[in-house]
Structure formats: C-alpha cells, structure tokens
Write an enzyme that holds these catalytic residues in place. Structure first.
Site, short mmCIF file in Angstrom:
data_model
loop_
_atom_site.label_atom_id
_atom_site.label_comp_id
_atom_site.label_asym_id
_atom_site.label_seq_id
_atom_site.Cartn_x
_atom_site.Cartn_y
_atom_site.Cartn_z
N ASP A 161 38.15 37.26 39.98
CA ASP A 161 38.05 37.79 38.62
C ASP A 161 39.42 37.88 37.95
OD1 ASP A 161 37.32 41.22 39.78
OD2 ASP A 161 38.76 39.73 40.45
N ARG A 172 45.03 43.12 45.26
CA ARG A 172 44.89 42.70 43.87
C ARG A 172 46.25 42.69 43.18
NH1 ARG A 172 39.70 41.96 42.47
NH2 ARG A 172 39.55 42.83 40.38
#
Lengths: 330, 330
Positions: free
Chosen positions: B244, B292
């Site tokens: 994403d 992330r």
C-alpha cells in the site's frame, strides 16, 4: 525539336508552382504553429485547473487574497472586525465598500491608529446598493477574494484553512455558509437550508450554493459579474438581496459543476447583536427568505434554466483543532 | 528557338516539384492532424480530469466499481464480509484473491447459496504473496476498484459516499485510513499516524498516504503497478508488507499531488477478533511499523526521491447521518 509550350509554361509553371507551394507550406506551418499554441500548457491563465499547485509566478498575487467587506450603519462592528481581519495570514489588502452615503469614512481615525499590517482602502459609494460589493475594483490585485459580511467573525484558523482549500478549488466559491434550492412538482423552486427537505439524491442532505458573505472566490468572477443581463442587476436592486444567489448562478453556469465547496467552520460568529447602532441586518426582514425563493425563480427565468448543482462534500481540517479528530474505532 | 533544357527539365521539374510539394503538403497535413489530436478533448481517457462529471459513455464501467478482496486464513470473515459487500450499491463484481495456497475455494458452497447480486470470482494463487491483490486482473471491467482487507467492515453508506467522492477525484486514492511520513533532521523518514508529530505545515496534522486496504482507486493504477522497478516487488515480497505504501508512491509520482483523499468513515470496524481461525493480521507482528518506516526509506531510494505530498483535507458527508451536522452557531 522543342515544344514551344514547354519553355515559358515550363519555367513559368515551375516558378508559379514554386510560389504556390511556398505559400501552401507557409500556411500549413502557420496552422501547425497555431495548433501547437493551443496545446495544453501550464500557464497562469485566469481560471486555473483544479488542484494545481499555485505557481510561483507572482507569489503575492497567487498566495494572498483581498478582503472585500461592505458596510452599512455598523461602523463599530466594522472597526472591531478590521482589527481582527487585518492580521489574517496571507491577507494582501482590505477593500471596505462604504455604503454609508454622505457619511465621512473613518480615514483620519484609521490613520491615527496606524501603522496597519496591510493597506485598507475605503471605497465611498454614491448609492446604498447591495451589489456595490460586486464591482470589479481596480485596487484588487490578487486572484483570490475573501468576501465577508460586516457582522461576521470567522477565526483566523478557519480562514487560513479555507484559503488553502480555495487554492485547490479555485473555480469554486469556497466558504462557510451552505444553502440549497429544492424543486417542487409544480416546477417552482424554493430556497432554504437544512430545515428544508433533502433533495433526494441518496442519503443525507445536499447544498447547491455557498453564500458569498463568508467565502473565498476567484476575482475573475467579479469581472464576469459586470457582464450579466440587466435583469439580474434590476432584481438585486429591487430586492436589495440575492446578489449572492446571483453569484452562485454565475459560477455554476461557468463551471457546469456545483458552484460551491463547503468548509465546515470551527469558529464563526454573528456579532449583529453587539452593535450600538441598533441596526439589524437585512435578513431580519419578514420577507427575506421568501424574497430569496423569489430570486431563485426569477434567475431561472433570466438564465433560461437552473444551473445550480448539488454537492454533499463537507470539508474539515485534518487533525485540527483536535489532533486526533479523524480517529476511528479500527 | 527553343531552350532545350526547358523541355524535359521544365516538364520533369514541374512533375517533380508537383510530387515534392504534394509530399510536403501531405506531411504537413499529417503533422497538423497529429497536433489537433493532441488538443485537449473531453474523452474517456484512462486518467480523467478531476471533478469531471462521469460521462454516460459506458454506464456500467463508470458508474460502478469492482471489489478486490485478498484473503488468507480467514474464510469465515471473508464469507461474512461477502454477504455484506455483495449488496453495496454500484458494485459490479467481486474478485476474491485466494491466498490459501492448496486449499479449495468455497465455490460449491457459494453457488449452493445463490443466486447472488453480482458475480464473484475466486482467483486461486500459487504463492501466498501480499502483492497478489495488485495484479491487473482480466476480470476487471470497471474504472474504479474498491480494495478491502478481509477483516474490515465499512458501512454501505460510507462506501456509497466515498465512491461518489472518488468519481470527483478519480486520480486519487479515496479511502478511510490516512497515514503519514515525517522527515527528520538526519534525512531518515518515519512512518506513522496521528501519534507522530505533525509535519509542521501550519495548524493541525497532515496525511501523505491513504491505505489501500479500505479505499477506492482507478484501475489504471493496477496496470501501472505492473511496470514498476523490480526492487519494489522484491521489497514487498521481502516484507510481505508495504504494497500500500508502494501504491501511494506510484500515485503521488503519477499526479504530482497528494496521493490520497481521506473520507472520514462513520462506521468502520475491524472484525479480526471475530475470526475462528485464530489468525491475526500481519499488523500484529512486532516489527510491522518499523518495517513500514523501513519501506518508506527503501522506496525513496528506489524512486530516487520522496514523491509523497501532504494534505489536510478531511471529507465528510453533508447532512448525514445527522441532517444538521453542518449547523453552526450563526
């Protein structure tokens, strides 16, 4: 042997052909050049594309706005508000539209209390007209206009945010007061707010106008406003009302989209009751709302159609005032 | 007299000139035609302009969306969610990305419980990869994709509204989960949410990503994703994470604007704890968030720069659920 015809005609035809083809080639190159000029370029045209980052071509003109505030019989409120608004970030200049006919502007007092953060220009009017504020003032240098009623206080935070939203939606009226029209089976339109029935497009309510008494819009629309049918000016003068509805019609016609983008204000106040003048705004007249419905229908006649479009987009500022105002249960 | 040279050359030259000029004229006309084709036209191109009203060219393709839901080890949740999502307005088809390698798809059971409102396609995968959901599925017929995690329940109202918002911002990822990166004096980026410091552009917080696990985006971006540097796929496969974040980088690079538009959900739920499988999502891994941040810095290396841009626009639905949710004290 010779072919007599070939001598002169050959050479002449050769030369004529040469001239002819040169002309054709030049013409085609001009056409190609014109077409190239029509190709989309990133330029600072009057109605910039939505959500384009503001170019640094004219820092001031693009990154600041002009406040236009019309005032009648509420000079105490005006001065209170000027102290607030003169310090708003990104403000370039203030234009006060002085509808107090025959009364002196408070320029002396203003200057004696200087210096001020930005220039303030008092535009003396000759007739007390609602649409005086919609003139294309020569003092206007910025692309953006902030129009405020002289009894409305919006916080600097709200204004700074709404200005940044306008920069992303420069074709639209970006402001704090949404209104709508609804149509009825008879074809007659009615004007109102959330107390009216929803227009019926899916869930929830819709708005089709954003009032200009607390909103940002592109200064080009003031120019456009000068070119409207006479009947529009007559309507506004007759009612001393509806200039904002007319502007929404103008913008909707221009864009083919909803005229406004509603930014939900955190802190907006009406200071009307704080005035010493005893004057209360036009919207207290008994016929005010009926007049506005009347105006909607008249404008539909004048423009031969209903250009207003509905929107249900409500914009707030992410993480402000509450830094976790977007938190959800996930 | 004759000029011998004029005979043949004159005619030949005439013919040659004629041929030459014909060729030149044809070439210039082709160039002009090509330039004309480059002029902006209102056509149903792949990345439509922002806020353009959807054309009625292909009603279904423009006015509906395809749900893509990847699933691993939570078939009970999947089926529960499918009952909900199969009935969302404007849904065209569901594509289930079946990451349960070697396990049979519940097709028999699904069909025995038919008929269903829309077609549901189970795409059997050969390897359990996070980025399986980012394939350019041939079954995809709509311009819009709704991508949902297999443990996320968003109300139909939220989805209907967010879809209408996407139609006004088709270049962007329009969704319900905002995140951001922040930069530090060392130049190393960090990933997080509202608990991180504000990036410091004016008041309030900013977001620079909208996660695709609950969002609408243009199907063209799935096509674009197939053309990314190999290092991107390697990163996603190595971490089984960050697909994403990679999509947000892709979209931001493509548009030069903030990749996402955040729509504040009214009703979004994580059903993770309701599963019988005992499987809890990847985000429970200890290293999830650190990974992330790691991905953000790796992607900046791969793309040679930080393309993500900040936004603080938070969109809600006007007059819903509360018909007066925009009311202010004025």
């Amino acid at each position: 042997r010779h072919f007599h015809f070939c001598k002169l005609p050959g050479r002449v035809m050769g030369i004529r052909l040469l001239r002819f083809t040169s002309v054709v080639i030049v013409v085609l190159l001009l056409v190609a050049g014109a077409l190239t000029a029509l190709l989309p370029t990133v330029k600072d045209d009057k109605m910039p594309n939505l959500r384009r980052e503001p170019k640094a071509q004219s820092q001031s003109a693009l990154d600041s706005f002009t406040l236009i505030m019309q005032t009648y019989n509420r000079t105490d409120l005006l001065l209170k508000l000027l102290n607030h608004y003169q310090a708003i970030p990104h403000l370039h200049k203030v234009i006060v539209v002085w509808n107090n006919i025959g009364e002196k502007i408070p320029e002396e007092m203003w200057n004696s209390l200087g210096p001020h953060p930005v220039p303030v220009v008092f535009k003396v009017q000759t007739v007390n007209r609602m649409r005086n504020r919609l003139q294309n003032f020569p003092e206007l240098e910025t692309k953006a206009v902030l129009m405020m009623d002289d009894d409305t206080l919006v916080s600097a935070h709200d204004l700074a945010f709404a200005f940044s939203v306008w920069q992303q939606f420069p074709e639209h009226i970006v402001g704090f007061v949404p209104r709508k029209h609804i149509s009825t089976p008879s074809g007659v339109y009615s004007y109102g707010s959330f107390e009216l029935q929803n227009p019926g497009f899916g869930n929830g309510d819709q708005y089709s106008m954003v009032l200009i008494g607390a909103a940002f819009f592109h200064s080009g629309y003031l120019e456009d406003f000068q070119r409207q049918p006479e009947a529009v000016y007559a309507l506004i003068d007759e009612t001393q009302n509806c200039d904002d509805i007319a502007m929404n019609f103008l913008v909707a016609k221009h864009t083919g989209k909803p005229s406004g983008v509603f930014v939900k204000p955190v802190d907006i106040r009406n200071l009307e009751k704080d005035t010493n003048s005893g004057y209360s705004g036009m919207w207290h007249r008994a016929e005010h709302l009926l007049q506005r419905s009347y105006c909607v229908n008249k404008l539909v006649n004048i423009y031969d159609g209903m250009p207003l479009k509905y929107s249900n987009i409500m914009i707030s500022q992410f993480g402000f005032p509450n830094y976790a105002n977007h938190k959800n249960k996930m």
